[in-house]
Design a protein around this motif. Structure first.
Motif, PDB file in Angstrom:
ATOM      1  N   PHE A  99      -0.121  11.092   8.840  1.00 28.27           N
ATOM      2  CA  PHE A  99      -1.222  10.676   9.485  1.00 28.27           C
ATOM      3  C   PHE A  99      -0.969   9.606  10.744  1.00 28.27           C
ATOM      4  O   PHE A  99      -1.664   9.797  11.721  1.00 28.27           O
ATOM      5  CB  PHE A  99      -2.428   9.971   8.556  1.00 28.27           C
ATOM      6  N   LEU A 100       0.148   8.915  10.410  1.00 18.54           N
ATOM      7  CA  LEU A 100       0.415   8.044  11.834  1.00 18.54           C
ATOM      8  C   LEU A 100       0.964   8.848  12.808  1.00 18.54           C
ATOM      9  O   LEU A 100       0.791   8.550  13.692  1.00 18.54           O
ATOM     10  CB  LEU A 100       1.745   7.196  10.848  1.00 18.54           C
ATOM     11  N   VAL A 151      12.561  19.125  15.696  1.00 18.97           N
ATOM     12  CA  VAL A 151      12.677  19.743  17.219  1.00 18.97           C
ATOM     13  C   VAL A 151      11.812  19.018  18.231  1.00 18.97           C
ATOM     14  O   VAL A 151      12.079  18.763  19.348  1.00 18.97           O
ATOM     15  CB  VAL A 151      12.178  21.205  17.123  1.00 18.97           C
ATOM     16  N   ILE A 152      10.403  18.487  17.691  1.00 16.10           N
ATOM     17  CA  ILE A 152       9.485  17.903  18.537  1.00 16.10           C
ATOM     18  C   ILE A 152      10.219  16.577  19.245  1.00 16.10           C
ATOM     19  O   ILE A 152      10.179  16.220  20.249  1.00 16.10           O
ATOM     20  CB  ILE A 152       8.194  17.479  17.858  1.00 16.10           C
ATOM     21  N   ILE A 153      10.835  15.708  18.332  1.00 13.26           N
ATOM     22  CA  ILE A 153      11.487  14.633  18.710  1.00 13.26           C
ATOM     23  C   ILE A 153      12.402  14.784  19.704  1.00 13.26           C
ATOM     24  O   ILE A 153      12.504  14.019  20.753  1.00 13.26           O
ATOM     25  CB  ILE A 153      11.982  13.734  17.379  1.00 13.26           C
ATOM     26  N   ALA A 154      13.344  15.828  19.440  1.00 18.10           N
ATOM     27  CA  ALA A 154      14.318  16.204  20.303  1.00 18.10           C
ATOM     28  C   ALA A 154      13.881  16.650  21.585  1.00 18.10           C
ATOM     29  O   ALA A 154      14.346  15.951  22.821  1.00 18.10           O
ATOM     30  CB  ALA A 154      15.273  17.113  19.647  1.00 18.10           C
ATOM     31  N   ALA A 155      12.838  17.219  21.820  1.00 17.36           N
ATOM     32  CA  ALA A 155      12.141  17.718  22.980  1.00 17.36           C
ATOM     33  C   ALA A 155      11.546  16.504  23.624  1.00 17.36           C
ATOM     34  O   ALA A 155      11.553  16.310  25.040  1.00 17.36           O
ATOM     35  CB  ALA A 155      10.997  18.552  22.396  1.00 17.36           C
ATOM     36  N   LEU A 156      10.980  15.788  22.877  1.00 16.62           N
ATOM     37  CA  LEU A 156      10.454  14.460  23.429  1.00 16.62           C
ATOM     38  C   LEU A 156      11.274  13.505  24.384  1.00 16.62           C
ATOM     39  O   LEU A 156      11.242  12.956  25.309  1.00 16.62           O
ATOM     40  CB  LEU A 156       9.429  13.681  22.422  1.00 16.62           C
ATOM     41  N   ILE A 157      12.516  13.484  23.562  1.00 17.82           N
ATOM     42  CA  ILE A 157      13.762  12.595  23.976  1.00 17.82           C
ATOM     43  C   ILE A 157      14.294  13.283  25.331  1.00 17.82           C
ATOM     44  O   ILE A 157      14.609  12.315  26.289  1.00 17.82           O
ATOM     45  CB  ILE A 157      14.771  12.503  22.993  1.00 17.82           C
ATOM     46  N   VAL A 162       7.429   5.112  29.607  1.00 19.21           N
ATOM     47  CA  VAL A 162       7.674   3.601  28.680  1.00 19.21           C
ATOM     48  C   VAL A 162       6.929   3.858  27.741  1.00 19.21           C
ATOM     49  O   VAL A 162       7.496   3.325  26.595  1.00 19.21           O
ATOM     50  CB  VAL A 162       7.092   2.793  29.723  1.00 19.21           C
ATOM     51  N   ILE A 163       5.802   4.430  27.581  1.00 25.93           N
ATOM     52  CA  ILE A 163       4.821   4.659  26.643  1.00 25.93           C
ATOM     53  C   ILE A 163       5.696   5.638  25.592  1.00 25.93           C
ATOM     54  O   ILE A 163       5.948   5.329  24.356  1.00 25.93           O
ATOM     55  CB  ILE A 163       3.383   5.043  26.827  1.00 25.93           C
ATOM     56  N   ASN A 164       6.316   6.829  25.963  1.00 27.14           N
ATOM     57  CA  ASN A 164       7.044   7.823  25.427  1.00 27.14           C
ATOM     58  C   ASN A 164       8.337   7.345  24.662  1.00 27.14           C
ATOM     59  O   ASN A 164       8.612   7.497  23.474  1.00 27.14           O
ATOM     60  CB  ASN A 164       7.244   8.939  26.191  1.00 27.14           C
ATOM     61  N   ILE A 165       8.817   6.301  25.293  1.00 21.61           N
ATOM     62  CA  ILE A 165      10.084   5.664  24.585  1.00 21.61           C
ATOM     63  C   ILE A 165       9.647   5.031  23.125  1.00 21.61           C
ATOM     64  O   ILE A 165      10.414   5.142  22.403  1.00 21.61           O
ATOM     65  CB  ILE A 165      10.710   4.731  25.789  1.00 21.61           C
ATOM     66  N   VAL A 166       8.485   4.177  23.474  1.00 21.20           N
ATOM     67  CA  VAL A 166       7.989   3.295  22.419  1.00 21.20           C
ATOM     68  C   VAL A 166       7.593   4.315  21.021  1.00 21.20           C
ATOM     69  O   VAL A 166       8.083   4.242  20.043  1.00 21.20           O
ATOM     70  CB  VAL A 166       6.872   2.499  22.806  1.00 21.20           C
ATOM     71  N   ILE A 169       9.138   4.918  17.252  1.00 23.29           N
ATOM     72  CA  ILE A 169       8.543   4.924  15.972  1.00 23.29           C
ATOM     73  C   ILE A 169       8.346   6.311  15.473  1.00 23.29           C
ATOM     74  O   ILE A 169       8.321   6.237  14.104  1.00 23.29           O
ATOM     75  CB  ILE A 169       6.804   4.641  16.463  1.00 23.29           C
ATOM     76  N   LEU A 170       8.496   7.307  16.022  1.00 23.39           N
ATOM     77  CA  LEU A 170       8.654   8.611  15.600  1.00 23.39           C
ATOM     78  C   LEU A 170       9.821   8.799  14.686  1.00 23.39           C
ATOM     79  O   LEU A 170       9.956   9.385  13.535  1.00 23.39           O
ATOM     80  CB  LEU A 170       8.453   9.506  16.526  1.00 23.39           C
ATOM     81  N   VAL A 171      11.047   8.590  15.161  1.00 26.47           N
ATOM     82  CA  VAL A 171      12.220   8.408  14.725  1.00 26.47           C
ATOM     83  C   VAL A 171      12.245   7.528  13.201  1.00 26.47           C
ATOM     84  O   VAL A 171      12.588   8.153  12.403  1.00 26.47           O
ATOM     85  CB  VAL A 171      13.295   7.924  15.457  1.00 26.47           C
TER      86      VAL A 171
END
Length: 285
Positions: free
Chosen positions: A13-14, A81-87, A238-242, A246-248
């Motif tokens: 949910f988070l 995969v999504i976290i890797a793509a966002l990074i 900047v928002i995406n880095i934060v 949190i996602l990691v």
């Protein structure tokens, strides 16, 4: 078992909530593309990633509620995969917007921008003839330059008042000639050369008082678009880095909770190794 499932469900949910600012950032860039930046493909990676996180989070939430192992595996692998793509997107955004900055103009509050200060993939994409025709047409249709006009007592504002204005990069680069041209101010989008001659800057030859032309063909206009893109991307990054951080953290906790759930499903007491389970001792203390 129930506690682990509740934890995994809460974490999903988070992550669903975290997808909202990512999707919002993509939509914001889309609005900028339609009204200011006019480069219309940059927002799609963020929108796709935001929607993907929403879908995967819902799958993980369902997997936790119904104890569906397949959905939980899908959630863990897809989220990785999504976290890797966002990074990758954040790194890409910083790399392609690394070059270029504004320049201070003596006697002016607004800054000016020069294409020579920019380089790399984004500069080539913006400055190419095929793309620039679309971008300049978008800027013209957005009426960003006509919106500069201000009237005081039925007359355009004075030159000194205009010089004290804070213009955004597109307004500064596309709606007026560069200060180095030495043009005299008539109104916000009307400038005349002194003695019929402008400066040595090629943009001085491109400037036109025709309201359909102005400096839309100038390199300063292209530089203004690049500066605007850089500001937009940096704000979103900047928002995406934060969110990535949190996602990691959420992902690591979800993995630990899932392993704990599997251990209980396999009737493994906490701390019991696989070797002990595969070859149990006959003597129990």
């Amino acid at each position: 078992m129930r506690t682990s499932n509740h934890l995994i469900g809460a974490l999903n949910f988070l992550t669903f909530l975290l997808s909202i600012p990512i999707l919002g950032g993509g939509i914001w860039l889309s609005g900028r593309a339609n009204n200011t930046d006019c480069l219309k493909f940059l927002q799609w990676p963020l929108i796709v990633i935001g929607v993907a996180i929403m879908v995967v989070s819902l799958a993980g939430f369902a997997g936790a509620c119904y104890r569906n192992i397949f959905l939980m595996y899908f959630y863990l692998w897809a989220m990785f995969v999504i976290i890797a793509a966002l990074i990758g997107f954040v790194i890409f955004a910083y790399v392609v917007t690394d070059k270029g900055s504004d320049r201070v103009v003596p006697g002016r509050v607004y800054r000016e921008y020069y294409l020579a200060d920019y380089s790399g993939w984004l500069e080539k994409r913006v400055a190419s003839d095929s793309n620039w025709r679309k971008i300049s047409s978008c800027i013209r249709d957005s009426h960003v330059c006509p919106k500069l006009r201000r009237m005081t007592g039925g007359f355009p504002e004075a030159a000194e008042a205009f010089y004290r204005r804070k213009l955004n990069p597109v307004q500064s680069g596309c709606c007026k000639p560069p200060t180095s041209c030495g043009y005299t101010y008539v109104n916000e989008t009307g400038w005349n050369p002194v003695g019929g001659m402008g400066g040595t800057n090629l943009d001085c030859l491109q400037w036109s008082n025709d309201q359909e032309q102005l400096c839309y063909s100038c390199n300063s206009c292209k530089a203004g678009v690049l500066a605007s893109l850089k500001k937009s991307w940096r704000k979103v990054s900047v928002i995406n880095i934060v969110i990535v951080i949190i996602l990691v953290i959420v992902y690591v906790v979800a993995c630990a909770a899932f392993r704990h759930t599997k251990r209980i499903d396999n009737d493994e007491p906490y701390g019991e190794t696989r070797m002990e389970k595969a070859q149990p001792s006959r003597l129990h203390f």
